[in-house]
Design a protein around this motif. Structure first.
Motif, PDB file in Angstrom:
ATOM      1  N   GLN A 104       0.862  -1.178   0.000  1.00 52.31           N
ATOM      2  CA  GLN A 104       0.000   0.000   0.000  1.00 52.31           C
ATOM      3  C   GLN A 104       0.900   1.230   0.000  1.00 52.31           C
ATOM      4  OE1 GLN A 104      -2.583  -0.629   3.429  1.00 52.31           O
ATOM      5  NE2 GLN A 104      -4.059  -1.720   2.178  1.00 52.31           N
ATOM      6  N   LEU A 105       0.996   1.872  -1.179  1.00 50.98           N
ATOM      7  CA  LEU A 105       1.890   3.011  -1.357  1.00 50.98           C
ATOM      8  C   LEU A 105       1.141   4.163  -1.992  1.00 50.98           C
ATOM      9  CD1 LEU A 105       4.948   1.121  -2.916  1.00 50.98           C
ATOM     10  CD2 LEU A 105       4.716   1.892  -0.547  1.00 50.98           C
ATOM     11  N   PRO A 106       1.538   5.400  -1.680  1.00 48.25           N
ATOM     12  CA  PRO A 106       0.964   6.544  -2.390  1.00 48.25           C
ATOM     13  C   PRO A 106       1.479   6.553  -3.824  1.00 48.25           C
ATOM     14  CG  PRO A 106       2.743   7.264  -0.950  1.00 48.25           C
ATOM     15  CD  PRO A 106       2.527   5.813  -0.647  1.00 48.25           C
ATOM     16  N   PRO A 107       0.775   7.201  -4.735  1.00 44.18           N
ATOM     17  CA  PRO A 107       1.247   7.241  -6.120  1.00 44.18           C
ATOM     18  C   PRO A 107       2.491   8.109  -6.280  1.00 44.18           C
ATOM     19  CG  PRO A 107      -0.704   8.624  -5.839  1.00 44.18           C
ATOM     20  CD  PRO A 107      -0.523   7.884  -4.553  1.00 44.18           C
ATOM     21  N   ALA A 108       3.384   7.655  -7.146  1.00 47.83           N
ATOM     22  CA  ALA A 108       4.570   8.450  -7.483  1.00 47.83           C
ATOM     23  C   ALA A 108       4.194   9.495  -8.530  1.00 47.83           C
ATOM     24  CB  ALA A 108       5.676   7.537  -8.000  1.00 47.83           C
ATOM     25  N   ASN A 109       5.137  10.400  -8.833  1.00 47.90           N
ATOM     26  CA  ASN A 109       4.843  11.398  -9.873  1.00 47.90           C
ATOM     27  C   ASN A 109       4.931  10.750 -11.260  1.00 47.90           C
ATOM     28  OD1 ASN A 109       7.574  11.236 -10.591  1.00 47.90           O
ATOM     29  ND2 ASN A 109       8.129  13.133  -9.540  1.00 47.90           N
ATOM     30  N   SER A 110       4.715  11.521 -12.271  1.00 50.48           N
ATOM     31  CA  SER A 110       4.653  10.982 -13.630  1.00 50.48           C
ATOM     32  C   SER A 110       5.982  10.403 -14.100  1.00 50.48           C
ATOM     33  CB  SER A 110       4.183  12.072 -14.601  1.00 50.48           C
ATOM     34  OG  SER A 110       5.058  13.200 -14.566  1.00 50.48           O
ATOM     35  N   TYR A 143       9.246   9.812  -6.049  1.00 52.22           N
ATOM     36  CA  TYR A 143       8.611  10.471  -4.912  1.00 52.22           C
ATOM     37  C   TYR A 143       9.477  11.667  -4.524  1.00 52.22           C
ATOM     38  CZ  TYR A 143       5.821   6.228  -4.391  1.00 52.22           C
ATOM     39  OH  TYR A 143       4.961   5.168  -4.614  1.00 52.22           O
ATOM     40  N   THR A 144       8.835  12.776  -4.286  1.00 50.09           N
ATOM     41  CA  THR A 144       9.576  13.988  -3.946  1.00 50.09           C
ATOM     42  C   THR A 144       9.315  14.449  -2.506  1.00 50.09           C
ATOM     43  OG1 THR A 144       7.786  15.331  -4.871  1.00 50.09           O
ATOM     44  CG2 THR A 144       9.614  14.760  -6.345  1.00 50.09           C
ATOM     45  N   ALA A 145       8.673  13.614  -1.739  1.00 51.07           N
ATOM     46  CA  ALA A 145       8.432  13.897  -0.310  1.00 51.07           C
ATOM     47  C   ALA A 145       8.538  12.584   0.448  1.00 51.07           C
ATOM     48  CB  ALA A 145       7.055  14.529  -0.123  1.00 51.07           C
ATOM     49  N   PRO A 146       8.868  12.636   1.732  1.00 52.04           N
ATOM     50  CA  PRO A 146       8.937  11.397   2.525  1.00 52.04           C
ATOM     51  C   PRO A 146       7.651  10.582   2.391  1.00 52.04           C
ATOM     52  CG  PRO A 146       9.836  13.227   3.778  1.00 52.04           C
ATOM     53  CD  PRO A 146       9.227  13.827   2.538  1.00 52.04           C
ATOM     54  N   LEU A 147       7.780   9.272   2.414  1.00 51.24           N
ATOM     55  CA  LEU A 147       6.604   8.410   2.262  1.00 51.24           C
ATOM     56  C   LEU A 147       6.696   7.247   3.234  1.00 51.24           C
ATOM     57  CD1 LEU A 147       6.811   5.917  -0.671  1.00 51.24           C
ATOM     58  CD2 LEU A 147       8.752   7.359  -0.104  1.00 51.24           C
ATOM     59  N   THR A 148       5.582   6.542   3.378  1.00 53.67           N
ATOM     60  CA  THR A 148       5.480   5.412   4.288  1.00 53.67           C
ATOM     61  C   THR A 148       5.197   4.142   3.496  1.00 53.67           C
ATOM     62  OG1 THR A 148       4.668   6.814   6.081  1.00 53.67           O
ATOM     63  CG2 THR A 148       4.252   4.449   6.268  1.00 53.67           C
ATOM     64  N   LEU A 149       6.011   3.111   3.742  1.00 54.24           N
ATOM     65  CA  LEU A 149       5.800   1.802   3.131  1.00 54.24           C
ATOM     66  C   LEU A 149       4.889   0.982   4.045  1.00 54.24           C
ATOM     67  CD1 LEU A 149       9.431   0.832   2.006  1.00 54.24           C
ATOM     68  CD2 LEU A 149       7.736   2.222   0.814  1.00 54.24           C
ATOM     69  N   THR A 150       3.750   0.563   3.507  1.00 46.78           N
ATOM     70  CA  THR A 150       2.797  -0.227   4.282  1.00 46.78           C
ATOM     71  C   THR A 150       2.525  -1.536   3.550  1.00 46.78           C
ATOM     72  OG1 THR A 150       1.750   1.788   5.130  1.00 46.78           O
ATOM     73  CG2 THR A 150       0.509  -0.267   5.332  1.00 46.78           C
ATOM     74  N   ILE A 151       2.503  -2.628   4.293  1.00 43.33           N
ATOM     75  CA  ILE A 151       2.265  -3.959   3.734  1.00 43.33           C
ATOM     76  C   ILE A 151       1.060  -4.570   4.439  1.00 43.33           C
ATOM     77  CG2 ILE A 151       3.190  -6.289   3.419  1.00 43.33           C
ATOM     78  CD1 ILE A 151       5.981  -5.026   3.413  1.00 43.33           C
ATOM     79  N   LEU A 152       0.162  -5.163   3.653  1.00 44.42           N
ATOM     80  CA  LEU A 152      -0.998  -5.862   4.199  1.00 44.42           C
ATOM     81  C   LEU A 152      -0.872  -7.338   3.846  1.00 44.42           C
ATOM     82  CD1 LEU A 152      -3.767  -5.826   5.580  1.00 44.42           C
ATOM     83  CD2 LEU A 152      -4.790  -5.399   3.337  1.00 44.42           C
ATOM     84  N   ALA A 153      -0.768  -8.208   4.870  1.00 41.92           N
ATOM     85  CA  ALA A 153      -0.666  -9.656   4.679  1.00 41.92           C
ATOM     86  C   ALA A 153      -1.815 -10.330   5.410  1.00 41.92           C
ATOM     87  CB  ALA A 153       0.675 -10.184   5.185  1.00 41.92           C
ATOM     88  N   THR A 154      -2.477 -11.272   4.751  1.00 46.29           N
ATOM     89  CA  THR A 154      -3.611 -11.970   5.345  1.00 46.29           C
ATOM     90  C   THR A 154      -3.510 -13.461   5.056  1.00 46.29           C
ATOM     91  OG1 THR A 154      -4.975 -11.598   3.366  1.00 46.29           O
ATOM     92  CG2 THR A 154      -5.142  -9.972   5.145  1.00 46.29           C
ATOM     93  N   ASP A 155      -4.071 -14.255   5.966  1.00 49.45           N
ATOM     94  CA  ASP A 155      -4.166 -15.700   5.785  1.00 49.45           C
ATOM     95  C   ASP A 155      -5.409 -16.165   6.527  1.00 49.45           C
ATOM     96  OD1 ASP A 155      -2.356 -18.248   4.940  1.00 49.45           O
ATOM     97  OD2 ASP A 155      -3.471 -18.681   6.767  1.00 49.45           O
ATOM     98  N   THR A 156      -6.337 -16.772   5.822  1.00 51.68           N
ATOM     99  CA  THR A 156      -7.639 -17.095   6.400  1.00 51.68           C
ATOM    100  C   THR A 156      -7.649 -18.409   7.173  1.00 51.68           C
ATOM    101  OG1 THR A 156      -8.323 -18.142   4.326  1.00 51.68           O
ATOM    102  CG2 THR A 156      -8.860 -15.811   4.613  1.00 51.68           C
ATOM    103  N   ALA A 157      -6.576 -19.193   7.114  1.00 48.60           N
ATOM    104  CA  ALA A 157      -6.561 -20.484   7.807  1.00 48.60           C
ATOM    105  C   ALA A 157      -5.684 -20.409   9.050  1.00 48.60           C
ATOM    106  CB  ALA A 157      -6.094 -21.585   6.865  1.00 48.60           C
ATOM    107  N   SER A 158      -4.394 -20.684   8.917  1.00 43.78           N
ATOM    108  CA  SER A 158      -3.519 -20.733  10.092  1.00 43.78           C
ATOM    109  C   SER A 158      -3.098 -19.362  10.587  1.00 43.78           C
ATOM    110  CB  SER A 158      -2.277 -21.570   9.778  1.00 43.78           C
ATOM    111  OG  SER A 158      -1.538 -21.013   8.706  1.00 43.78           O
ATOM    112  N   GLY A 159      -3.185 -18.332   9.737  1.00 44.09           N
ATOM    113  CA  GLY A 159      -2.791 -16.983  10.133  1.00 44.09           C
ATOM    114  C   GLY A 159      -1.362 -16.666   9.735  1.00 44.09           C
ATOM    115  N   VAL A 160      -1.074 -15.388   9.601  1.00 42.81           N
ATOM    116  CA  VAL A 160       0.257 -14.933   9.186  1.00 42.81           C
ATOM    117  C   VAL A 160       1.234 -15.061  10.347  1.00 42.81           C
ATOM    118  CG1 VAL A 160       1.608 -12.975   8.359  1.00 42.81           C
ATOM    119  CG2 VAL A 160      -0.680 -13.391   7.442  1.00 42.81           C
TER     120      VAL A 160
END
Length: 204
Positions: free
Chosen positions: A113-119, A123-140
């Motif tokens: 999950q990242l903000p869009p970069a320029n054309s 990226y010309t400003a600080p940004l945050t790297l976010t990761i979403l991980a899911t597992d419906t059985a045993s879990g992450v």
């Protein structure tokens, strides 16, 4: 005599990821009368419904009035169980505990999950790297990171980037059964420092 049976060393335990058939093993000891291998049965539970009792494969003899089985079973994904019933030579029967068999053969899913970069892809400003991980059985279990092919630790919280960089970040998620997601990579080009003005020299 004591007709109770001692059920020990059930395997496998924890989450199962290997393909079918899965070998289930169990040991049982008689405390009094001699055990009779042919009087034992097992049943399997799937989707909360018990199947009928079946005769297991011939067990191995354990010194000290014991028997050990290794029984191949076809296990569906999700949660199931197995139970054993045995009798000694005197005809007294015992039920084993219900042993869980939890199967997860599907890898977790992972998205960036990242903000869009320029054309230009920067990226010309600080940004945050976010990761979403899911597992419906045993879990992450964990999300592991690599930066430009080098291990960068375990992802526990969003990562703030504020210094100029041009790197490839790769993430993989592992679930409690040992399944891994496919590698997911993103190229992060960050340039927050403005260019320096050229030095001018004037000649009079």
């Amino acid at each position: 005599p004591d007709h109770a049976l001692a059920w020990e060393s059930f395997a496998p335990q924890g989450w199962i990821s290997r393909s079918n058939p899965v070998t289930v093993s169990l040991s049982v000891y008689g405390r009094g009368s001699r055990l009779v291998a042919g009087s034992f049965r097992y049943r399997q539970k799937s989707n909360d419904v018990w199947q009928g009792w079946e005769k297991p494969l011939a067990p191995a003899i354990i010194p000290g009035n014991g028997l050990r089985w290794q029984q191949p079973l076809i296990l569906p994904g999700g949660r199931s169980a197995v139970q054993w019933r045995g009798a000694d030579a005197a005809g007294y029967t015992n039920l084993s505990p219900v042993f869980p068999l939890n199967v997860d053969r599907q890898p977790p899913t992972l998205t960036w999950q990242l903000p869009p970069a320029n054309s230009f892809g920067w990226y010309t400003a600080p940004l945050t790297l976010t990761i979403l991980a899911t597992d419906t059985a045993s879990g992450v279990s964990a999300v592991r990171l690599w930066q430009d092919g080098r291990p960068a630790g375990i992802y526990n919280a969003p990562i703030r980037l504020s210094a100029d960089s041009n790197s490839t970040w790769t993430a993989r998620a592992e679930d409690e059964a040992g399944n891994w997601s496919r590698p997911a990579s993103r190229i992060i080009r960050l340039d927050v420092a403005p260019p320096e003005a050229p030095a001018l020299s004037l000649r009079l």
